[in-house]
Scaffold this motif. Structure first.
Motif, short mmCIF file in Angstrom:
data_model
loop_
_atom_site.label_atom_id
_atom_site.label_comp_id
_atom_site.label_asym_id
_atom_site.label_seq_id
_atom_site.Cartn_x
_atom_site.Cartn_y
_atom_site.Cartn_z
N VAL A 3 0.90 -1.22 -0.17
CA VAL A 3 -0.05 0.14 0.00
C VAL A 3 0.81 1.35 -0.03
O VAL A 3 1.85 1.45 1.03
CB VAL A 3 -0.81 0.01 1.05
N TYR A 4 0.48 2.11 -1.09
CA TYR A 4 1.56 3.53 -0.97
C TYR A 4 0.48 4.38 -0.44
O TYR A 4 -0.81 4.71 -1.03
CB TYR A 4 1.87 3.56 -2.41
N LYS A 5 1.15 5.26 0.52
CA LYS A 5 0.25 6.21 1.15
C LYS A 5 0.95 7.71 0.99
O LYS A 5 2.17 7.56 1.28
CB LYS A 5 0.05 5.88 2.83
N VAL A 6 0.55 8.67 1.05
CA VAL A 6 0.99 9.94 1.26
C VAL A 6 0.33 10.66 2.51
O VAL A 6 -0.94 10.72 2.66
CB VAL A 6 0.60 10.87 -0.09
N VAL A 7 1.20 10.98 3.50
CA VAL A 7 0.66 11.61 4.57
C VAL A 7 -0.35 10.63 5.24
O VAL A 7 -1.30 11.27 5.90
CB VAL A 7 0.19 12.96 4.61
N GLY A 8 -0.02 9.32 5.21
CA GLY A 8 -1.10 8.39 5.83
C GLY A 8 -2.17 8.04 5.18
O GLY A 8 -3.04 7.10 5.47
N LYS A 20 -7.02 16.61 -1.09
CA LYS A 20 -8.20 16.40 0.14
C LYS A 20 -7.61 16.51 1.51
O LYS A 20 -8.09 16.75 2.50
CB LYS A 20 -8.69 15.02 0.08
N LEU A 21 -6.24 16.74 1.38
CA LEU A 21 -5.45 17.05 2.93
C LEU A 21 -5.69 18.30 3.06
O LEU A 21 -5.75 19.30 2.19
CB LEU A 21 -3.78 16.56 2.42
N PRO A 22 -5.63 18.59 4.50
CA PRO A 22 -5.55 19.84 4.84
C PRO A 22 -4.12 20.73 3.84
O PRO A 22 -3.20 20.13 4.26
CB PRO A 22 -5.24 19.94 6.40
N GLN A 23 -4.33 21.88 3.92
CA GLN A 23 -3.30 22.61 3.25
C GLN A 23 -1.86 22.44 3.98
O GLN A 23 -1.05 22.17 3.49
CB GLN A 23 -3.85 23.95 2.75
N ALA A 24 -2.15 22.47 5.22
CA ALA A 24 -0.73 22.66 6.07
C ALA A 24 0.03 21.19 6.05
O ALA A 24 1.11 21.20 6.10
CB ALA A 24 -0.99 22.96 7.36
N LYS A 25 -0.73 19.94 5.74
CA LYS A 25 -0.12 18.73 5.33
C LYS A 25 0.27 18.47 4.10
O LYS A 25 0.84 17.31 3.99
CB LYS A 25 -1.16 17.88 6.13
N ARG A 26 -0.13 18.98 3.19
CA ARG A 26 0.12 19.03 1.84
C ARG A 26 1.66 18.87 1.51
O ARG A 26 2.12 19.78 1.68
CB ARG A 26 -0.61 19.67 0.88
N PRO A 27 2.21 17.97 1.09
CA PRO A 27 3.69 17.87 0.65
C PRO A 27 3.98 18.62 -0.57
O PRO A 27 5.09 19.13 -0.66
CB PRO A 27 3.96 16.45 0.54
#
Length: 127
Positions: free
Chosen positions: A32-37, A110-117
């Motif tokens: 499974v490939y995840k970005v920020v979980g 869909k991630l909160p802007q502060a968590k977006r890589p």
């Protein structure tokens, strides 16, 4: 594209994106490939055949399912938001790379802007 290459291209493309982690929460053989979980791609096997599940926007997914014998609604996933790729002549490296990138962008958006890589609208500048 054969199954081994399908898995290799999906994994390589996913791991080349910012802040991606490879996990095995479903046991051996399913990556499974995840970005920020958050999951965006999974490689596994279905009845001995290598497959790749990808997050996909519903209209895009419906068109892909309609136009490609190797693409079906997501196996063991929400059929509206996920698709499954299987080996076959209708799948090539560029398509897999594009679909992995699209899946990543959908999740990052869909991630909160502060968590977006990275800003999904600007990610193409880094490819």
């Amino acid at each position: 594209m054969d199954g081994e290459t399908l898995h290799e291209v999906a994994a390589r493309t996913a791991m080349g994106l910012p802040a991606v982690a490879e996990t095995q929460p479903f046991g051996e053989g399913a990556f499974v490939y995840k970005v920020v979980g958050k999951m965006f791609v999974m490689t596994s096997e279905l009845r001995g055949v290598p497959i790749v599940n990808l997050k996909c926007a519903p209209p895009h997914g419906a068109a892909l399912v309609r136009d490609h014998d190797e693409i079906t609604p997501g196996w063991h996933m929400n059929k509206q938001h996920w698709i499954t790729l299987s080996p076959g002549d209708g799948i090539d490296e560029t398509l897999v790379e594009d679909l992995v990138g699209n899946a990543y962008d959908l999740v990052v958006a869909k991630l909160p802007q502060a968590k977006r890589p990275v800003d999904p609208a600007r990610r193409a500048q880094f490819d």
